[in-house]
Write an enzyme that holds these catalytic residues in place. Structure first.
Site, PDB file in Angstrom:
ATOM      1  N   GLN A 191      81.784  17.364  48.117  1.00  0.00           N
ATOM      2  CA  GLN A 191      82.185  16.083  48.713  1.00  0.00           C
ATOM      3  C   GLN A 191      81.014  15.217  49.162  1.00  0.00           C
ATOM      4  O   GLN A 191      81.192  14.014  49.367  1.00  0.00           O
ATOM      5  CB  GLN A 191      83.126  16.341  49.899  1.00  0.00           C
ATOM      6  N   ARG A 214      78.939  22.617  60.181  1.00  0.00           N
ATOM      7  CA  ARG A 214      79.573  23.434  59.151  1.00  0.00           C
ATOM      8  C   ARG A 214      79.430  22.724  57.808  1.00  0.00           C
ATOM      9  O   ARG A 214      79.882  21.593  57.649  1.00  0.00           O
ATOM     10  CB  ARG A 214      81.057  23.648  59.491  1.00  0.00           C
ATOM     11  N   HIS A 245      83.745  26.504  48.981  1.00  0.00           N
ATOM     12  CA  HIS A 245      84.607  25.373  49.327  1.00  0.00           C
ATOM     13  C   HIS A 245      84.994  24.687  48.012  1.00  0.00           C
ATOM     14  O   HIS A 245      84.723  23.504  47.811  1.00  0.00           O
ATOM     15  CB  HIS A 245      83.888  24.428  50.288  1.00  0.00           C
ATOM     16  N   ASN A 290      87.053  28.642  52.113  1.00  0.00           N
ATOM     17  CA  ASN A 290      87.725  27.550  52.786  1.00  0.00           C
ATOM     18  C   ASN A 290      89.104  27.346  52.165  1.00  0.00           C
ATOM     19  O   ASN A 290      89.217  27.089  50.960  1.00  0.00           O
ATOM     20  CB  ASN A 290      86.932  26.247  52.632  1.00  0.00           C
ATOM     21  N   GLU A 291      90.131  27.470  52.980  1.00  0.00           N
ATOM     22  CA  GLU A 291      91.497  27.134  52.573  1.00  0.00           C
ATOM     23  C   GLU A 291      91.904  27.715  51.218  1.00  0.00           C
ATOM     24  O   GLU A 291      92.165  26.962  50.274  1.00  0.00           O
ATOM     25  CB  GLU A 291      91.696  25.612  52.558  1.00  0.00           C
ATOM     26  N   ASN A 350      91.886  25.465  59.916  1.00  0.00           N
ATOM     27  CA  ASN A 350      91.903  24.041  59.589  1.00  0.00           C
ATOM     28  C   ASN A 350      93.306  23.527  59.824  1.00  0.00           C
ATOM     29  O   ASN A 350      94.258  24.019  59.211  1.00  0.00           O
ATOM     30  CB  ASN A 350      91.529  23.792  58.119  1.00  0.00           C
ATOM     31  N   TYR A 364      95.717  19.967  60.535  1.00  0.00           N
ATOM     32  CA  TYR A 364      95.806  18.509  60.530  1.00  0.00           C
ATOM     33  C   TYR A 364      97.167  17.986  60.975  1.00  0.00           C
ATOM     34  O   TYR A 364      97.268  16.950  61.587  1.00  0.00           O
ATOM     35  CB  TYR A 364      95.517  17.970  59.119  1.00  0.00           C
ATOM     36  N   GLU A 419      88.236  22.739  61.043  1.00  0.00           N
ATOM     37  CA  GLU A 419      88.468  21.361  60.593  1.00  0.00           C
ATOM     38  C   GLU A 419      89.645  20.783  61.358  1.00  0.00           C
ATOM     39  O   GLU A 419      90.645  21.469  61.583  1.00  0.00           O
ATOM     40  CB  GLU A 419      88.829  21.268  59.098  1.00  0.00           C
ATOM     41  N   TRP A 431      86.481  17.091  61.254  1.00  0.00           N
ATOM     42  CA  TRP A 431      86.343  16.711  59.853  1.00  0.00           C
ATOM     43  C   TRP A 431      86.479  15.205  59.780  1.00  0.00           C
ATOM     44  O   TRP A 431      87.553  14.712  60.086  1.00  0.00           O
ATOM     45  CB  TRP A 431      87.406  17.389  58.979  1.00  0.00           C
ATOM     46  N   GLU A 433      86.891  12.360  48.814  1.00  0.00           N
ATOM     47  CA  GLU A 433      88.110  13.010  49.294  1.00  0.00           C
ATOM     48  C   GLU A 433      88.937  13.523  48.103  1.00  0.00           C
ATOM     49  O   GLU A 433      90.065  13.105  47.866  1.00  0.00           O
ATOM     50  CB  GLU A 433      88.894  12.049  50.195  1.00  0.00           C
ATOM     51  N   TRP A 434      88.337  14.442  47.323  1.00  0.00           N
ATOM     52  CA  TRP A 434      89.036  15.121  46.245  1.00  0.00           C
ATOM     53  C   TRP A 434      89.778  14.130  45.334  1.00  0.00           C
ATOM     54  O   TRP A 434      89.191  13.142  44.916  1.00  0.00           O
ATOM     55  CB  TRP A 434      89.938  16.233  46.813  1.00  0.00           C
TER      56      TRP A 434
END
Ligand code: NAG
Ligand code: NAG
Length: 539
Positions: A60, A117, A162, A206-207, A349, A351, A420, A464, A471-472
């Site tokens: 990213q 991180r 990640h 990550n995730e 993480n 949100y 995050e 984050w 952003e992907w």
């Protein structure tokens, strides 16, 4: 004499007002979340040694996608394929952190951060994914970054994976092929060897839910595979086995001399039962939580095996489908004991939140099976909740407190680092991001309630993200940064948004001591009192 008494009373009142600030419930989202028992702002400070951090990820931010011997990753491949990313954006240059990492560090210093991180790009270090060719410039880059961070008094928290898998390994099946476990183990060992003397926190993955479901069921993330039913379960199985290998390599060969901690970062919505009076609905919400977080959390933090509800449901459906064995792979007894309790902390993480209810008439065996349908859960977000720049993200502050409590109860009170949390915007150039300040205030207040009131063992918080970045699949259309970047410029200057000043203040205060919280009423009231005191003093 009278004026002295009045003066004294006013003086006391000022202090009284100070300590009782939290008697004025401050609602961050008053038009939706105004239940004073649940939503009132919680003043106070975080524990002494609380870790404040901010996060990024290699693909990213780094750019330099084909420089200095780096091999392509699945994200290079995916973003270069037309149609995958909004506006045809790519991470070829991104924030150009490969060249501008010192600018990143300067921004962190201005925030007063002591932790950062970031993730390592596997194909920058091992261009073909395997240990037989090490790319020295990649090693040098991360050594320079880590050393510069430490010179700035910032400790690295390093994510090994990640999402940017070397394309060369994808060409051999990627996470579907269990040979990847050995390659990941080699890569992890190399990273511990090269960087571990200066790294206090390692995050293996990550995730993993995103890799498995968005990468292999919905095809909305690299590698863009749409094979619902079995593949995501195999991918998750291999990720979990890889995680265990890395944990044990660290534990056996590095922990005693490097003295760091190693864990994994899992993401999940909080799943709120849509009807708390209906046991069937409550059960559905729990099932959703297990299918998202328990899928990875249960093996790592409990007993090395998947949650019972996943094993039972998927086995039953597999039988109905005429299969001779479950689509959910099984761990051997050895694998279970190798995988159980392989984390020093829980990386979370978080949100947003979803409502959940059960699907009462589950689709029959004619519908192709998938992780999504295996759950028999319907989940959604209330249209009343505030929005963000992302359709999947609505701020629901009380959800994070409930999720933290769920983790505490489910996994026997682990140490939790929030790795995050943040919110996106689409008015990309707006530096006055009150929406982000509101989000961070509201969420941090709920995290503090979890610590102070519920005694959840949260030891750190990571915003984050440090700066706007790739952003992907949304490219540069959605921004999560505390710093704005003009991606059309060559300088890519990191420009602080209002939220950066806000976060710096929270870090400096270690939370929200009552007197530091801005409140129009309180501040005005205090000023008037002060003026009266001065007038009386002069008289
Ligand atoms: C409180 O929130 C509810 C929705 O949860 C809303 O209908 C109501 O209008 C709000 N009250 C105030 C005073 O804003
Ligand atoms: C990486 O793999 C590709 C394709 O298999 C091969 O052409 C290349 O030589 C390899 N590079 C290294 C450095 O091993």
């Amino acid at each position: 004499m009278t004026f002295l008494i009045i003066y004294y009373m006013l003086f006391c009142l000022m202090f009284f007002e100070d300590i009782s600030a939290d008697e004025y419930p401050k609602f961050i989202y008053p038009d939706v979340f105004n239940d004073s028992k649940r939503d009132a702002f919680h003043y106070g400070t975080f524990p002494e040694d609380f870790i404040w951090s901010t996060a990024t990820a290699s693909y990213q931010i780094e750019g330099a996608w084909n420089e200095d011997g780096k091999g392509p990753s699945i994200w290079d491949t995916y973003s270069h394929e037309p149609g995958n990313i909004d506006n045809g954006y790519t991470g070829d240059v991104a924030c150009d952190s490969y060249h501008k990492y010192q600018d990143d560090i300067d921004s962190m210093k201005a925030l007063g951060l002591k932790y950062y991180r970031f993730s390592l790009s596997w194909p920058r270090i091992l261009p073909n994914g395997t240990i037989d060719h090490i790319n020295q410039p990649g090693i040098d880059y991360y050594n320079n970054l880590i050393n510069a961070l430490r010179d700035a008094g910032i400790s690295p928290m390093v994510t090994l994976y990640h999402w940017d898998l070397p394309q060369a390994l994808q060409d051999q099946g990627g996470w579907k092929n269990d040979e990847i476990i050995g390659h990941y183990k080699d890569y992890a060992r190399l990273c511990f060897e090269e960087f571990g003397d200066r790294v206090g926190f390692w995050i293996t993955f990550n995730e993993p839910w995103v890799t498995t479901i968005l990468g292999h069921e919905f095809a909305s993330m690299a590698p863009g595979i749409r094979e619902p039913g079995t593949t995501p379960y195999i991918v998750a199985h291999n990720i979990l086995r890889s995680h265990a290998e890395a944990y044990h390599v660290y534990d056996y060969s590095f922990r005693s001399k490097q003295k760091g901690k190693i864990g994994i970062t899992l993401n999940s919505d909080y799943y709120q039962a849509a009807d708390m009076n209906d046991p069937d609905t409550i059960e559905a919400a729990e099932r959703a939580q297990q299918f998202v977080m328990g899928w990875f959390g249960h093996p790592v933090y409990k007993n090395g095996d998947y949650p019972e509800v996943m094993k039972e449901t998927i086995a039953r459906k597999s039988t109905q489908e005429g299969l001779s064995e479950s689509r959910l792979p099984e761990f051997t007894e050895n694998e279970k004991s190798f995988l159980a309790k392989t984390a020093d902390f829980f990386g979370l993480n978080c949100y947003t939140t979803s409502y959940a209810r059960s699907i009462r008439n589950p689709a029959g065996p004619l519908i192709p099976p998938s992780w999504s349908t295996d759950q028999d859960v319907f989940s959604w977000k209330s249209q009343n909740w505030p929005t963000s720049g992302s359709d999947w993200l609505r701020p629901v502050p009380w959800g994070v407190r409930r999720l933290l409590n769920w983790i505490k109860n489910e996994y026997d009170d682990p140490v939790i680092y929030i790795t995050e949390n943040g919110i996106s915007t689409i008015d990309t150039a707006n530096l006055h991001d009150q929406i982000r300040i509101d989000y961070y205030s509201a969420y941090l207040s709920e995290v503090l309630k979890a610590i102070d009131i519920d005694e959840v063992n949260v030891k750190g918080y990571t915003a984050w993200s440090l700066m706007d970045n790739f952003e992907w699949s949304r490219g540069y259309t959605e921004r999560f940064g505390l710093h704005y970047i003009d991606f059309d410029s060559t300088e890519k200057t990191r420009i602080p948004k209002d939220s950066a000043a806000f976060y710096a203040q929270v870090i400096a205060d270690n939370g929200f001591p009552a007197s530091s919280v801005q409140s129009g009423f309180n501040a005005g009231f205090r000023t008037i009192l002060l003026a009266i005191c001065i007038v009386f003093a002069i008289i």
